[in-house]
Design a protein around this motif. Structure first.
Motif, PDB file in Angstrom:
ATOM      1  N   MET A 198     -19.141  28.243  26.997  1.00  0.00           N
ATOM      2  CA  MET A 198     -17.986  28.216  26.116  1.00  0.00           C
ATOM      3  C   MET A 198     -16.816  28.999  26.713  1.00  0.00           C
ATOM      4  O   MET A 198     -15.647  28.692  26.440  1.00  0.00           O
ATOM      5  N   GLY A 199     -17.107  30.006  27.537  1.00  0.00           N
ATOM      6  CA  GLY A 199     -16.045  30.763  28.184  1.00  0.00           C
ATOM      7  C   GLY A 199     -15.206  29.913  29.113  1.00  0.00           C
ATOM      8  O   GLY A 199     -14.031  30.199  29.345  1.00  0.00           O
ATOM      9  N   GLU A 200     -15.790  28.831  29.627  1.00  0.00           N
ATOM     10  CA  GLU A 200     -15.063  27.911  30.496  1.00  0.00           C
ATOM     11  C   GLU A 200     -14.487  26.741  29.712  1.00  0.00           C
ATOM     12  O   GLU A 200     -13.342  26.343  29.921  1.00  0.00           O
ATOM     13  N   SER A 201     -15.288  26.201  28.789  1.00  0.00           N
ATOM     14  CA  SER A 201     -14.883  24.961  28.110  1.00  0.00           C
ATOM     15  C   SER A 201     -14.076  25.180  26.836  1.00  0.00           C
ATOM     16  O   SER A 201     -13.365  24.286  26.379  1.00  0.00           O
ATOM     17  N   ASP A 202     -14.223  26.366  26.213  1.00  0.00           N
ATOM     18  CA  ASP A 202     -13.608  26.667  24.918  1.00  0.00           C
ATOM     19  C   ASP A 202     -14.099  25.744  23.805  1.00  0.00           C
ATOM     20  O   ASP A 202     -13.403  25.543  22.798  1.00  0.00           O
ATOM     21  N   ARG A 203     -15.311  25.194  23.977  1.00  0.00           N
ATOM     22  CA  ARG A 203     -15.893  24.352  22.932  1.00  0.00           C
ATOM     23  C   ARG A 203     -17.024  25.110  22.254  1.00  0.00           C
ATOM     24  O   ARG A 203     -17.926  25.629  22.919  1.00  0.00           O
ATOM     25  N   ARG A 259     -14.359  37.135  27.115  1.00  0.00           N
ATOM     26  CA  ARG A 259     -13.199  36.268  27.262  1.00  0.00           C
ATOM     27  C   ARG A 259     -11.925  36.992  26.844  1.00  0.00           C
ATOM     28  O   ARG A 259     -11.960  37.934  26.064  1.00  0.00           O
ATOM     29  N   ARG A 297     -18.012  27.391  35.897  1.00  0.00           N
ATOM     30  CA  ARG A 297     -16.550  27.496  35.999  1.00  0.00           C
ATOM     31  C   ARG A 297     -15.995  26.976  37.317  1.00  0.00           C
ATOM     32  O   ARG A 297     -14.776  26.984  37.521  1.00  0.00           O
ATOM     33  N   ASP A 344     -11.112  37.866  23.055  1.00  0.00           N
ATOM     34  CA  ASP A 344     -12.346  37.886  22.282  1.00  0.00           C
ATOM     35  C   ASP A 344     -12.564  39.305  21.760  1.00  0.00           C
ATOM     36  O   ASP A 344     -12.651  40.250  22.548  1.00  0.00           O
TER      37      ASP A 344
END
Length: 474
Positions: free
Chosen positions: A340-345, A328, A156, A331
């Motif tokens: 994924m918590g940073e990128s949302d992918r 998150r 992050r 969530d």
């Protein structure tokens, strides 16, 4: 037919032709043939087989040149509890040199705890802390390298111009100006993290300001430090653009902390580093065989690559789930989804940053949540994630409990999440080691431990700090 078998056939054929062309009764040829064949194969088998090239050696040129006066100031700040909301925890509490620059715990006990390392307690009754730190405290070795571009387990914090300030960080556009490196930016975030150093809202002015907006607390911390006369003088002496203590901001605090960490924990004098620099005798036979596996069939270097022994990318290796999770916003499930918590992918779910490996022997426990207390355990997990997850037990953890504290929170992830279905689960090298080769691989990892850089640091632990608060000691 194996490659080795093919080579021996070629040798025999070549020597056979030489025998057919010799003069009759020329004695000693059979002896010569046996000696040559044995010598050639001995050399061949002794040479480590590397399917990937060994990296170039690290040198001083690979590191940012930090100022030693700033580092001397940073040493005091690193060990001073003045930077925490309740003045009860320092950076050194979770990153202590006697514990390999970590804390020796699977998941740390941050603000509000007492003691150091595995003996740190969470207190009891009304004084007990509310939550463990959700991830393992990483080691601080070689964080001053120029090549490093991403930090934290989920990445992050990274070098980026997304917010036109040089960094992509949790502070986004509110990150203070004047931070001179990635490490300096990293250094100021634990100061404002609730369960790490800031404390709970309503407990102190730092935590209260963070609750308003993340950048509101940093000016308060900078003032705390600069009004101490000894610190004020040191800032003026160490920074050319500071003429009087009132000019000191959190940027100078971060830059001083970065200078100290970078100089104190630069390490590239391990046996492996000596080997890369031309001293082939620096490795034992077992370590050299392990190096051959690491850069060969073990496929370890596909992720632990380059000079830093990290691709600085993110991978899911199926570590056992436990702890309070890093949930998150919005969530509905208690979990730690990693990158994924940073990128949302979705494709980044449960992936974590590849750690660098210098001094890995010193930085147990291992994994983003400290799931394995030994090198042997984390290596076996990489080779067989499914099998190791099936037989993993909580007793492996360096995870002290006190009067049953926090048990439901400690295992909430394990209860709530169907982990085996997650993306990326089941990563392995695809190569099954016999015991001897496994032992060789672990021996190589221990050859990454520094020598003088570990035993004789530049600064060490200070006897005292300008605030007068206690210094963490083993």
């Amino acid at each position: 037919m194996s490659g080795l078998h093919q080579i021996t056939r070629v040798l025999d054929f070549s020597l056979g032709r030489a025998r057919s062309q010799e003069k009759p009764n020329h004695g000693g040829f059979q002896h010569f043939r046996h000696f040559f064949r044995s010598f050639f194969l001995g050399v061949l088998l002794a040479a480590p087989a590397h399917s990937a090239e060994l990296p170039s050696p690290l040198t001083d040129d690979d590191f940012i040149a930090f100022d030693r006066k700033q580092a001397a100031l940073g040493q005091l700040l690193f060990y001073d509890r003045i930077l925490s909301g309740n003045r009860n925890i320092a950076c050194s509490t979770c990153h202590h040199p006697v514990l390999g620059t970590g804390d020796g715990l699977s998941l740390g006990i941050g603000e509000g705890g007492e003691g150091l390392g595995p003996n740190r307690t969470a207190l009891v009754d009304d004084n007990r802390i509310k939550k463990r730190i959700p991830r393992n405290a990483p080691g601080l070795w070689n964080l001053g390298t120029k090549e490093l571009h991403t930090l934290f387990h989920d990445g992050r914090l990274s070098i980026s111009d997304d917010y036109e300030n040089g960094f992509n960080s949790p502070a986004e556009e509110w990150l203070p100006e004047g931070l001179n490196s990635l490490l300096a930016a990293q250094a100021i975030f634990p100061l404002v993290a609730q369960f790490e150093m800031a404390g709970n809202p309503k407990e102190n002015e730092i935590a209260g300001a963070v609750h308003n907006r993340i950048d509101a607390s940093w000016p308060i911390l900078a003032k705390r430090v600069r009004v101490i006369p000894e610190y004020g003088k040191m800032f003026v002496d160490a920074f050319d653009h500071i003429d009087e203590p009132g000019q000191v901001s959190i940027a100078e605090v971060g830059n001083a902390l970065a200078a100290f960490q970078a100089i104190e924990w630069t390490s590239f004098d391990s046996p492996f580093d000596q080997y890369l620099s031309g001293r082939k005798a620096a490795l034992t036979d077992a370590q050299e065989r392990g190096m051959g596996l690491f850069y060969g069939k073990g496929n370890c270097s596909s992720c632990h690559s380059g000079k830093l022994m990290s691709d600085q990318e993110f991978h899911a290796i199926g570590l056992p789930p436990f702890g309070p999770g890093r949930t998150r916003r919005f969530d509905p499930m208690v979990r730690d989804v990693g990158r994924m918590g940073e990128s949302d992918r979705l494709e980044d779910a449960y992936r974590f940053r590849t750690p660098m490996l210098r001094n890995v022997e010193l930085t147990s426990p291992y994994g983003h949540n400290g799931a394995y207390p030994t090198l042997e355990g984390i290596v076996r997990h990489h080779l067989d994630p499914d099998g190791m997850l099936a037989k993993w037990q909580p007793k492996r953890l360096h995870f002290p409990t006190h009067r049953g504290w926090n048990q439901s929170i400690s295992w909430s992830i394990r209860i709530c999440v169907k982990w085996p279905g997650r993306p990326g689960f089941g990563m392995s090298s695809g190569f099954h080691f016999p015991i001897r080769k496994f032992t060789d691989l672990v021996a190589f990892l221990k050859a990454l431990t520094g020598t003088t850089s570990v035993s004789s640091p530049s600064f060490g632990i200070p006897d005292r700090v300008p605030s007068g608060l206690p210094v963490d000691r083993p």
